[in-house]
Each structure stands twice: as structure tokens, then as C-alpha cells.
Scaffold this active site. Structure first.
Site, PDB file in Angstrom:
ATOM      1  N   ASP A   6      -5.043  -9.083 156.527  1.00  0.00           N
ATOM      2  CA  ASP A   6      -4.830  -8.875 158.023  1.00  0.00           C
ATOM      3  C   ASP A   6      -3.541 -10.128 157.611  1.00  0.00           C
ATOM      4  O   ASP A   6      -2.449  -9.125 157.645  1.00  0.00           O
ATOM      5  CB  ASP A   6      -5.499  -9.865 159.104  1.00  0.00           C
ATOM      6  N   SER A   7      -3.758 -10.933 157.176  1.00  0.00           N
ATOM      7  CA  SER A   7      -1.965 -11.831 157.011  1.00  0.00           C
ATOM      8  C   SER A   7      -1.722 -11.658 156.225  1.00  0.00           C
ATOM      9  O   SER A   7      -0.083 -11.923 155.777  1.00  0.00           O
ATOM     10  CB  SER A   7      -2.435 -13.336 156.925  1.00  0.00           C
ATOM     11  N   CYS A  99     -10.812 -23.394 168.376  1.00  0.00           N
ATOM     12  CA  CYS A  99      -9.495 -23.763 166.820  1.00  0.00           C
ATOM     13  C   CYS A  99      -8.064 -23.393 166.999  1.00  0.00           C
ATOM     14  O   CYS A  99      -7.571 -23.590 166.080  1.00  0.00           O
ATOM     15  CB  CYS A  99     -10.543 -22.974 165.288  1.00  0.00           C
ATOM     16  N   CYS A 204     -15.201 -20.322 162.039  1.00  0.00           N
ATOM     17  CA  CYS A 204     -13.836 -20.317 162.063  1.00  0.00           C
ATOM     18  C   CYS A 204     -13.602 -20.995 160.636  1.00  0.00           C
ATOM     19  O   CYS A 204     -13.854 -22.884 161.000  1.00  0.00           O
ATOM     20  CB  CYS A 204     -13.172 -20.539 163.149  1.00  0.00           C
TER      21      CYS A 204
END
Length: 372
Positions: A6-7, A99, A204
Site C-alpha cells: 500500500d505505501s 499508534c 501495529c
């Protein structure tokens, strides 16, 4: 960038845009938020190194400068340690929500003060979320609105619901109008090094763990106590700590004629109460009381909340669920969310996120579930 697909696609989309009309001056940041040495005393085989290598490979391919920022101390102090205290007391916290508030849109933004000094500086992420601007009150001073993305199956607004208006105003979500399958296809088409990486489903920045309870037990002292059948009052088993079970979870006690499910925890007596069957009435609540509610617009609590009739809205109390219709109202005891239909398996410590349509208004911590 996280090292995931995704990133990586987010970076490619922005790189392409910078080569056309929008002219972004791009640089990438990788956050190291977990120190594997806290677990094993060694960095050997740790996940963050593989993630960092993948981020660098993608950035070399896209000709984007990248650097790593170590925020493991901030993650430990602001997210993990408070979560440990909650788990130990029998609550069910969601570290991923905090987070985003405390690290990604908190400590990271603080560390990028120089880079974000310009009003035209942005922090783009690979979240599946959408942002629009509200100009209805002050056309010259638009306010950011966190909204659901096109792909509702990947909607991550729940995880973003605690961030501040200031943090949201700096955010860009390039994947907002793409589905996960489209993102995968684009990564394959562009031959990105992360195109075939599996999706991370772990805690996370900590990563995946085979058994969550075993992982947490490294940090919380075992405190055995009774597991009691609410319907008979008899002890059905022994737990190793209130953190080892979540309300609504199957208790996995052998020798029982019917499967038992966790309905309640009592921190004072260190007791977990269970009931037979997945649809026992004791597993359902009609309303919840919420503490520490933070509206993304800090001054934007809807006026209806303070009225007897309340605010008609929708709520999520976990990420992987369809939001449920509810009424939200405030009194001297705090914020209350009343469900249109009873809801199952709600645990104190979970996050309740409020929506008006597809607009995410904010979130708070569930303090108590109430059956009438």
C-alpha cells in the site's frame, strides 16, 4: 513507508504526479517503532530490517530519497506501555488506534517540524481513507473531514479516528479512491518489489505473532484466577491472567458439554465469567458508556449530543465490522451510545468510533457495556 504494497503504490502515485503537473517534492520516511532486542536481545531475523530493505528497494526504483527515523522509544512509552497496563487490568485496548495518534501523526510529525514548516507540506500514507474540506462555516478557513474510502472492505478510518484536526489537515490519502485489488494490480503492473508481499495482520509496528497471548505474557506477570460459569456459579477452569481472554471470545475449556464464551471480567476478584453458547443473552449489551472521547474537531461536538433525544449516528467498536446505527448523548456520567439493536462481545477498553454517514467524527474508550 512501511515496506508493504500500500505505501509502495502510494509512493509511485505521488512520484508520477510529481513528474506531471502537481510537482511534489518527494521524500520518504520509514519509522522503526519496535526494537526486537526487547524480546530476544538480538536484532537477528527481525521484521523491521526486511521492511526497511523493501522500502529502500522501492525508493531506489522511484528515485526518491528515504531515511529511517527510530521512534521505538516513543512507541514503547506512548502506546505499548499504556496498553500493557490496560491488558493487565483486564481491559481490551487497541494499540493500533493510539499508534496513529501518538506516533505516526504525533511523534513523527514532531520530528518533521522543519520539513512541515511550509503550509504546502504534507504527510502521505497508504491508509484506506478519504479526506475532504468543509467550507460551510468559514470559506477562507476550510476544516479537514475524515471520510470512508471507496473500498469499504479496507476502510481504515477506525484506526485513524483518534488523530487531531491538526494532524488530519496535513494528511494525504492517495489510495482513497482505489480498491485493494486495484492497488495489487498496479503494483504488479509497475513491477514494484513489494507487489507480492503478504498483507501484515499483526500488532501495529510489532508485527505478526503466532500466539498473541504468548507474546504479551513476556511483559505481563501471570496472575492465575478462576473461570466461573455464570449460569451455575461453579468454577469451570483457571486462567493465567485477565489479559488472556477477551469478552466474547471462546474460552476453550475442555470437558464441557457446551462451548463456553467469556461474558464478563471482575478485576477485584481476578475472575473471568463465562456462559454456554455463542448467543447467550449475557454476551449482549444495549448501550455503552464511553470515556475520554476526542472529537477530531475538538470544538465540534454536535449540539444534538447534549439534547435528551441525542445525536442519530453510527458506531464501530472494532475495525472489522459494519457500523451500527446508534444514538449518542451526554449527561453528568459521560458520553453514552445506545444501540438500535443489542450488540455482542463488547469489551471495556475497546475503541468506539462515531460516524455521521461516511464522516468519521472521533472516538473514545469504552468504559462499560450495559444490559437493561
Amino acid at each position: 513507508m512501511s515496506g508493504g504494497v500500500d505505501s509502495s503504490v502510494t509512493a509511485k502515485l505521488l512520484a508520477d504526479a510529481s513528474n506531471v503537473a502537481q510537482g511534489y517534492d518527494l521524500s520518504a520516511v520509514f519509522m522503526r517503532n519496535w526494537d526486537t532486542r526487547d524480546e530476544s536481545g538480538s536484532d537477528e531475523g527481525c521484521e523491521w530490517k526486511k521492511d526497511w530493505e523493501d522500502v529502500q528497494r522501492v525508493c531506489r526504483m522511484l528515485d526518491i530519497p528515504v531515511r529511517m527515523i527510530d521512534l521505538s522509544r516513543e512507541y514503547w512509552l506512548r502506546v505499548f506501555e499504556p496498553s500493557l497496563r490496560d491488558w493487565a487490568s483486564g481491559l481490551s485496548p487497541n494499540p493500533d488506534v493510539w499508534c496513529n495518534k501518538e506516533v505516526k501523526f504525533g511523534a513523527l510529525l514532531d520530528s518533521l517540524t522543519k520539513e512541515l514548516a511550509s503550509s504546502n507540506a504534507w504527510l502521505a500514507t497508504g491508509h484506506y481513507a478519504h479526506k475532504t474540506w468543509d467550507t460551510s462555516v468559514h470559506p477562507s478557513k476550510p476544516r479537514p473531514m475524515l471520510r470512508k474510502p471507496l473500498d469499504l472492505t479496507k476502510d481504515q478510518t477506525y484506526y485513524l479516528s483518534s488523530i487531531s484536526e491538526k494532524g488530519l489537515s496535513r494528511a494525504l490519502f492517495p489510495l482513497s479512491q482505489l480498491t485493494k485489488s486495484q492497488v495489487r494490480n498496479l503494483a504488479t503492473e509497475w513491477k514494484l518489489p513489494t507487489a507480492t508481499r503478504d498483507e501484515s495482520m499483526g500488532l501495529c509496528f510489532v508485527g505478526e505473532r503466532k500466539r498473541f497471548s504468548e507474546f504479551i505474557s513476556q511483559y505481563i506477570e501471570h496472575k492465575p484466577g478462576p473461570i466461573v460459569d455464570m449460569t451455575t456459579g461453579k468454577q469451570a477452569g483457571v486462567h493465567q491472567g485477565l489479559w488472556s481472554y477477551t469478552i466474547g471470545q471462546g474460552a476453550k475449556i475442555s470437558g464441557m458439554p457446551q462451548r463456553l464464551f467469556v461474558a464478563k471480567k471482575d478485576p477485584e476478584t481476578n475472575t473471568i465469567f463465562v456462559v454456554p453458547g455463542a448467543y447467550h443473552p449475557a454476551l449482549y449489551v444495549e448501550r455503552i458508556r464511553v470515556r475520554d472521547f476526542c472529537w477530531i474537531w475538538a470544538d465540534g461536538e454536535p449540539w444534538q449530543v447534549s439534547q435528551p433525544s441525542g445525536l442519530e449516528a453510527r458506531v464501530k467498536y472494532r475495525h472489522c465490522m459494519t457500523d451500527e446505527p446508534c444514538t449518542v448523548h451526554r449527561d453528568t456520567q459521560g458520553l453514552h451510545i445506545v444501540f438500535r439493536t443489542p450488540q455482542k462481545g463488547i469489551a471495556p477498553g475497546q475503541i468506539a468510533t462515531i460516524y455521521s454517514g461516511d464522516w468519521c467524527l472521533g472516538c473514545g474508550v469504552i468504559d462499560e457495556g450495559v444490559r437493561t
